[in-house]
Scaffold this active site. Structure first.
Site, short mmCIF file in Angstrom:
data_model
loop_
_atom_site.label_atom_id
_atom_site.label_comp_id
_atom_site.label_asym_id
_atom_site.label_seq_id
_atom_site.Cartn_x
_atom_site.Cartn_y
_atom_site.Cartn_z
N THR A 191 143.81 -44.38 158.52
CA THR A 191 142.80 -44.67 159.55
C THR A 191 143.27 -45.83 160.40
O THR A 191 144.24 -46.51 160.08
CB THR A 191 141.45 -45.07 158.92
N HIS A 243 137.64 -52.89 147.09
CA HIS A 243 136.53 -53.70 147.63
C HIS A 243 135.27 -53.63 146.78
O HIS A 243 134.19 -53.95 147.24
CB HIS A 243 136.20 -53.26 149.07
#
Ligand SMILES: [Zn+2]
Length: 255
Positions: free
Chosen positions: A205, A135
């Site tokens: 996660t 990202h």
């Protein structure tokens, strides 16, 4: 060591098993999928406290993904910057034990790369060289109209609710937001590194959804270690599972 879930066994036994895996591997990939890689960072926008801020933005009326999306940046620009300034200001944060140990593993030619959604630059602060930022990063800021580059601190030091360029274009971080196209170079290199890895360690996660889960499919599932405080849907596929914190696991390793 194949398909043995040892999450219920003694922590020291699981650490010894992980140490063996690391010692016998030479192409380790660490996969860290969270926007910010400090364990102390807890997104509190879902909680009941501290909801209001100086611009009267109530974060919990938005989906967490929306607050880091292209739509939010251009439709609710004030909300985006308020969230960004409150949650993603990593200027004073130092690398933790996990960043440091990963950098050490790279130094001794064991770690191929860290593949990450992290945009906080902490791996680089710990002197990791091979960080594939899927990202990109908060360390670059540019004007979306004229392309001029700015010091990244400006997004945190500018007193205006919406930071603008001299040309009145919007200043934005060089971060790939939700709904935007991921950088092809980092993605392609991540695929190659996963294909050739002999040990994959994942900090799993709740945000491990597309495209993170798609990327992991490139791994040949040789040796897989999952670390997460809570049980995950993928635990049964792992050779080793830790429901401890990353810091706890990495502190116990001899690297
Ligand atoms: Zn400009």
């Amino acid at each position: 060591m194949v398909n043995i879930i040892m999450v219920s066994s003694d922590f020291s036994k699981r650490i010894a098993a992980l140490q063996d895996m690391i010692d016998s591997s030479s192409h380790i990939v660490f996969f860290w999928w969270a926007w910010v890689s400090t364990e102390s960072w807890v997104p509190d926008f879902r909680s009941k406290d501290g909801l209001y801020n100086q611009h009267d933005v109530q974060f919990d009326s938005y989906q967490p993904e929306y607050l880091l999306s292209h739509s939010c940046l251009y439709r609710d620009t004030k909300v985006f910057f308020e969230y960004y300034r409150q949650k993603l200001d990593c200027r004073g944060i130092k690398p933790n034990i996990t960043h440091k140990k990963l950098a050490e593993l790279e130094k001794v030619w064991k770690l191929t790369s860290v593949i990450t959604q992290n945009i906080d630059w902490l791996h680089q602060k710990a002197w990791s060289k091979r960080v594939l930022e899927i990202h990109w990063t908060t360390q670059r800021v540019y004007c979306d109209k004229c392309g001029k580059r700015y010091n990244p601190d400006i997004l945190f030091t500018d007193k205006r609710a919406i930071p603008l360029c001299d040309c009145w274009g919007l200043l934005r971080p060089d971060v790939t937001l939700y709904e935007e196209q991921l950088p092809a170079d980092a993605w392609n290199q991540a695929m190659i590194d996963l294909r050739t890895a002999d040990l994959l360690i994942i900090w799993w996660t709740s945000l491990m959804v597309y495209p993170a889960n798609a990327l992991i499919q490139y791994y040949r599932w040789d040796k897989l270690v999952i670390i997460n405080r809570d049980p995950t849907s993928q635990d049964s596929y792992a050779d080793l599972v830790f429901h401890e914190g990353l810091g706890e696991v990495f502190s116990a390793l001899k690297i």
